[in-house]
Design a protein around this motif. Structure first.
Motif, PDB file in Angstrom:
ATOM      1  N   LEU A  41       0.812  -1.211   0.000  1.00  0.00           N
ATOM      2  CA  LEU A  41       0.000   0.000   0.000  1.00  0.00           C
ATOM      3  C   LEU A  41       0.847   1.264   0.000  1.00  0.00           C
ATOM      4  N   PRO A  43       0.529   5.659   0.820  1.00  0.00           N
ATOM      5  CA  PRO A  43      -0.277   6.518   1.695  1.00  0.00           C
ATOM      6  C   PRO A  43      -1.579   6.990   1.053  1.00  0.00           C
ATOM      7  N   ASN A  44      -1.545   7.197  -0.269  1.00  0.00           N
ATOM      8  CA  ASN A  44      -2.738   7.699  -0.974  1.00  0.00           C
ATOM      9  C   ASN A  44      -3.311   6.656  -1.932  1.00  0.00           C
ATOM     10  N   THR A  45      -3.180   5.405  -1.583  1.00  0.00           N
ATOM     11  CA  THR A  45      -3.641   4.298  -2.419  1.00  0.00           C
ATOM     12  C   THR A  45      -5.121   4.435  -2.787  1.00  0.00           C
ATOM     13  N   CYS A  65      -4.334   3.772   5.585  1.00  0.00           N
ATOM     14  CA  CYS A  65      -4.114   4.791   4.550  1.00  0.00           C
ATOM     15  C   CYS A  65      -5.218   5.842   4.621  1.00  0.00           C
ATOM     16  N   ARG A  67      -5.331   8.817   3.832  1.00  0.00           N
ATOM     17  CA  ARG A  67      -5.396   9.673   2.649  1.00  0.00           C
ATOM     18  C   ARG A  67      -5.769   8.882   1.399  1.00  0.00           C
ATOM     19  N   GLY A  68      -5.966   7.582   1.552  1.00  0.00           N
ATOM     20  CA  GLY A  68      -6.349   6.749   0.428  1.00  0.00           C
ATOM     21  C   GLY A  68      -7.847   6.765   0.199  1.00  0.00           C
TER      22      GLY A  68
END
Length: 200
Positions: A41, A43-45, A65, A67-68
């Motif tokens: 993964l 962080p923005n996945t 995550c 931010r994902g």
């Protein structure tokens, strides 16, 4: 981000913390840890979880995550509502539940994925082909197989799609359980976890 129900920054939420419905599959904690490791993964996945079941993978990824953006695809309305309920329990805000059958519903997802998780299901080859079409360059697909037929179908799909860095893992997990006055080790059903990457 940690929540009140699971205040830790590590994955591996105990199975009994999830609300369940009879007959609806739940990815066991140890299997989830292997799946998460293979997803690699970011962080923005942007993750598509196809056949999300109880919602364990979307919730784990949502916490890891923040931010994902996670899309949990589930065809059954009652099960989709269960995923929403579990997201509320874990205070996960970045999971969107998509009610529909894959691969037909995949064009409704708003963001192209860089990670796809496919947990069993029928029409696995059609689902993999469709998901691969939307997958970002250098993206990863992780799929599980509980039987030889699924293992063959997923392996064949990765070959046809010309996936690179294909890996296959078989889980072998035993849990200590108390039965009567004695404690014994009980095997968790073995699962094959296959992963592959899309060329740039």
């Amino acid at each position: 981000m940690p929540c009140q129900l699971w205040p830790y920054i590590t994955p591996g939420i105990p199975d009994d913390l999830f609300e369940r419905l009879p007959g609806i599959p739940l990815s066991k904690r140890e299997i989830r840890l292997l799946l998460l490791a293979q997803l690699r993964l970011l962080p923005n996945t942007v993750l598509w979880d196809i056949g999300a079941g109880t919602g364990t993978i979307p919730i784990e990824v949502g916490l890891l995550c923040p931010r994902g953006q996670i899309f949990a695809v589930e065809r059954d309305e009652e099960v989709a509502n269960l995923i929403r309920h579990n997201c509320d329990r874990f205070e996960v805000k970045n999971v969107e539940v998509i009610e529909g059958s894959a691969p037909e519903c995949l064009h409704n997802l708003k963001l192209a994925p860089d990670r796809v998780c496919i947990e069993g299901g029928h029409s696995i080859q059609e689902i993999m082909k469709a998901a691969w079409h939307y997958l970002q360059p250098s993206g990863r697909v992780v799929a599980t197989a509980a039987n030889l037929e699924s293992l063959y179908a997923i392996s064949q799909s990765f070959a046809q799609l010309q996936a690179r860095n294909v890996e296959v893992i078989q889980s072998a997990v035993n849990r200590l359980e108390t039965r009567g006055s004695s404690a014994t080790f009980t095997a968790v059903n073995p699962i094959f976890i296959l992963s592959g990457e899309k060329l740039d």
